[in-house]
Write an enzyme that holds these catalytic residues in place. Structure first.
Site, PDB file in Angstrom:
ATOM      1  CE1 TYR A 197       9.122 -11.703  36.307  1.00 18.15           C
ATOM      2  CE2 TYR A 197       9.750  -9.642  37.349  1.00 18.15           C
ATOM      3  CZ  TYR A 197       8.775 -10.545  36.993  1.00 18.15           C
ATOM      4  OH  TYR A 197       7.459 -10.291  37.294  1.00 18.15           O
ATOM      5  CG  ASN A 198      14.956  -6.455  36.848  1.00 19.75           C
ATOM      6  OD1 ASN A 198      13.908  -6.615  37.466  1.00 19.75           O
ATOM      7  ND2 ASN A 198      16.130  -6.326  37.456  1.00 19.75           N
TER       8      ASN A 198
HETATM    9  P1  NAI Z   1       1.924 -17.449  39.139  1.00 18.16           P
HETATM   10  O1  NAI Z   1       3.119 -18.330  39.113  1.00 18.16           O
HETATM   11  O2  NAI Z   1       0.949 -17.601  40.252  1.00 18.16           O
HETATM   12  O3  NAI Z   1       1.120 -17.536  37.748  1.00 18.16           O
HETATM   13  C1  NAI Z   1       1.729 -17.647  36.515  1.00 18.16           C
HETATM   14  C2  NAI Z   1       0.947 -18.617  35.669  1.00 18.16           C
HETATM   15  O4  NAI Z   1       1.567 -18.685  34.366  1.00 18.16           O
HETATM   16  C3  NAI Z   1       0.963 -20.040  36.236  1.00 18.16           C
HETATM   17  O5  NAI Z   1      -0.343 -20.575  36.287  1.00 18.16           O
HETATM   18  C4  NAI Z   1       1.844 -20.807  35.286  1.00 18.16           C
HETATM   19  O6  NAI Z   1       1.491 -22.173  35.147  1.00 18.16           O
HETATM   20  C5  NAI Z   1       1.626 -20.036  33.990  1.00 18.16           C
HETATM   21  N1  NAI Z   1       2.746 -20.229  33.064  1.00 18.16           N
HETATM   22  C6  NAI Z   1       4.068 -20.179  33.341  1.00 18.16           C
HETATM   23  N2  NAI Z   1       4.788 -20.413  32.235  1.00 18.16           N
HETATM   24  C7  NAI Z   1       3.905 -20.616  31.229  1.00 18.16           C
HETATM   25  C8  NAI Z   1       4.033 -20.911  29.841  1.00 18.16           C
HETATM   26  N3  NAI Z   1       5.250 -21.045  29.259  1.00 18.16           N
HETATM   27  N4  NAI Z   1       2.930 -21.062  29.092  1.00 18.16           N
HETATM   28  C9  NAI Z   1       1.695 -20.930  29.670  1.00 18.16           C
HETATM   29  N5  NAI Z   1       1.512 -20.665  30.973  1.00 18.16           N
HETATM   30  C10 NAI Z   1       2.601 -20.499  31.746  1.00 18.16           C
HETATM   31  O7  NAI Z   1       2.531 -15.973  39.117  1.00 18.16           O
HETATM   32  P2  NAI Z   1       1.812 -14.535  39.158  1.00 18.16           P
HETATM   33  O8  NAI Z   1       2.489 -13.779  40.215  1.00 18.16           O
HETATM   34  O9  NAI Z   1       0.360 -14.628  39.168  1.00 18.16           O
HETATM   35  O10 NAI Z   1       2.319 -13.933  37.769  1.00 18.16           O
HETATM   36  C11 NAI Z   1       1.450 -13.474  36.747  1.00 18.16           C
HETATM   37  C12 NAI Z   1       2.142 -12.347  35.988  1.00 18.16           C
HETATM   38  O11 NAI Z   1       2.318 -11.244  36.870  1.00 18.16           O
HETATM   39  C13 NAI Z   1       3.539 -12.716  35.496  1.00 18.16           C
HETATM   40  O12 NAI Z   1       3.725 -12.196  34.199  1.00 18.16           O
HETATM   41  C14 NAI Z   1       4.457 -12.028  36.487  1.00 18.16           C
HETATM   42  O13 NAI Z   1       5.722 -11.727  35.924  1.00 18.16           O
HETATM   43  C15 NAI Z   1       3.644 -10.778  36.785  1.00 18.16           C
HETATM   44  N6  NAI Z   1       4.022 -10.119  38.023  1.00 18.16           N
HETATM   45  C16 NAI Z   1       3.943 -10.773  39.231  1.00 18.16           C
HETATM   46  C17 NAI Z   1       4.332 -10.130  40.378  1.00 18.16           C
HETATM   47  C18 NAI Z   1       4.308 -10.794  41.717  1.00 18.16           C
HETATM   48  O14 NAI Z   1       4.843 -10.216  42.690  1.00 18.16           O
HETATM   49  N7  NAI Z   1       3.706 -11.963  41.874  1.00 18.16           N
HETATM   50  C19 NAI Z   1       4.822  -8.730  40.356  1.00 18.16           C
HETATM   51  C20 NAI Z   1       4.839  -8.148  39.043  1.00 18.16           C
HETATM   52  C21 NAI Z   1       4.448  -8.823  37.938  1.00 18.16           C
END
Ligand code: NAI
Length: 309
Positions: A197-198
């Site tokens: 992930y990092n």
């Molecule tokens: P989340 O799991 O709530 O949302 C991620 C969304 O991406 C989900 O709706 C999922 O269905 C969708 N998704 C996953 N794989 C996919 C694919 N192959 N194609 C299309 N859609 C896909 O997670 P969150 O936390 O809202 O994450 C959003 C972004 O923020 C990510 O890039 C994550 O790495 C980043 N992030 C999140 C942090 C946290 O603490 N939650 C911290 C730093 C960054």
């Protein structure tokens, strides 16, 4: 040639240290002046077209609501299309004049081509592309086992942001639009047991830094580095439950507001919560100290975790 290298090795490190000391204050002042200028000019996204990947939950869902409140038209993309229906309804009720939903897997190049084309065919333009979809798969390097289980992390987090951007660039050049990429504070400041992930987030940051150099002012690029947020992504990391419960979790909705504010101001970077920024200089200037501190905290956590078990 050898002597030039020797001279550079000898002279450049102290010279750049002296330059850093001399230039830091004037550069900080210049940044503040530019920040005031940005407060005066902030983009109005009403009726503009915004494509958000990973919009079915967490930060992406909140980004959809934030853009909707500002009157933007939305193209919402997610691998879980069924979940987008309620997000789209809520976005319309918050003020978005038009919302379309597209089911797609961002790690597949054909899907990315298709969702960019579908968006432009439907709305006739594209103004902001928000690369937000992401996944995590925690494990210590030595416990990873079959490493192929981890390739989707790179596929979604890195290639998923790259593919969509490549297809969107020609449309964004026409609209003088923007790319917003949701990386992570871990891209600058890696943490243990989420190595892939990092790495995926560091790769994303470096790709978009390079793209910014290449496209210049033709397309605005905002790199977002959130800290820990309360979303599905963190609640799925059950093995981290004990440590995550002790970390101050920020809200996805406040993060979304900070992202859209930053993108509309034309900020190159958005960090949310703001305190995560304080970590980055330590990583660059004193990596040994940063490693030691993280190892110390991690060992404390491991010991207390094993005692609980
Ligand atoms: P989340 O799991 O709530 O949302 C991620 C969304 O991406 C989900 O709706 C999922 O269905 C969708 N998704 C996953 N794989 C996919 C694919 N192959 N194609 C299309 N859609 C896909 O997670 P969150 O936390 O809202 O994450 C959003 C972004 O923020 C990510 O890039 C994550 O790495 C980043 N992030 C999140 C942090 C946290 O603490 N939650 C911290 C730093 C960054």
């Amino acid at each position: 040639m050898v002597s030039i290298t020797k001279l550079l090795n000898f002279a450049l490190p102290p010279l750049s240290l002296i330059l850093l000391c001399i230039l830091t204050l004037p550069l900080l002042l210049w940044k503040q002046i530019m920040n005031v200028k940005k407060l005066v000019y902030t983009e109005n996204v009403a009726n503009k077209v915004v494509l958000i990947t990973g919009a079915a939950s967490g930060i992406g869902q909140q980004l959809a609501y934030e853009y909707a409140r500002r009157g933007a038209k939305l193209s919402l993309v997610d691998i879980r299309k069924e979940k987008l229906v309620t997000v789209a309804d809520e976005a319309r009720s918050l003020g978005s004049p038009d919302v379309t939903i597209i089911g797609a897997d961002v790690s597949k190049v054909q899907d990315c081509k298709q969702f960019v084309e579908e968006t432009v065919n439907y709305f006739g333009q594209l103004d902001h592309l928000v690369n937000n979809a992401g996944i995590g798969k925690p494990a210590a390097v030595e416990d990873m086992g079959d490493v192929s289980k981890y390739t989707p992390v790179m596929g979604t987090n890195f290639w998923g942001a790259v593919y969509g951007s490549l297809y969107a660039i020609p449309h964004l050049k026409i609209s003088k639009g923007k790319i917003i990429v949701v990386a992570s504070a871990c891209g600058w400041f890696p943490l243990p047991r989420i190595s892939i992930y990092n790495a995926s987030k560091a790769a994303v940051i470096n790709f978009f830094e390079t793209l910014r150099m290449e496209v210049g002012s033709a397309i605005g690029i905002t790199i977002v580095t959130p800290g820990f947020m309360k979303t599905d992504l963190t609640s799925r990391a059950m093995e981290y439950e004990a440590i995550l419960s002790k970390i101050p979790m920020a809200s996805a909705s406040k993060c979304a507001t900070a992202i859209v504010d930053g993108a509309c101001r034309g900020d190159k970077y958005v960090a949310d919560p703001l305190w995560v920024r304080a970590l980055f200089p330590w990583r660059v200037l004193y990596p040994e100290l940063a490693d030691w501190a993280i190892r110390f905290i991690d060992e404390l956590y491991q010991n207390s975790h094993h005692k609980v078990k």
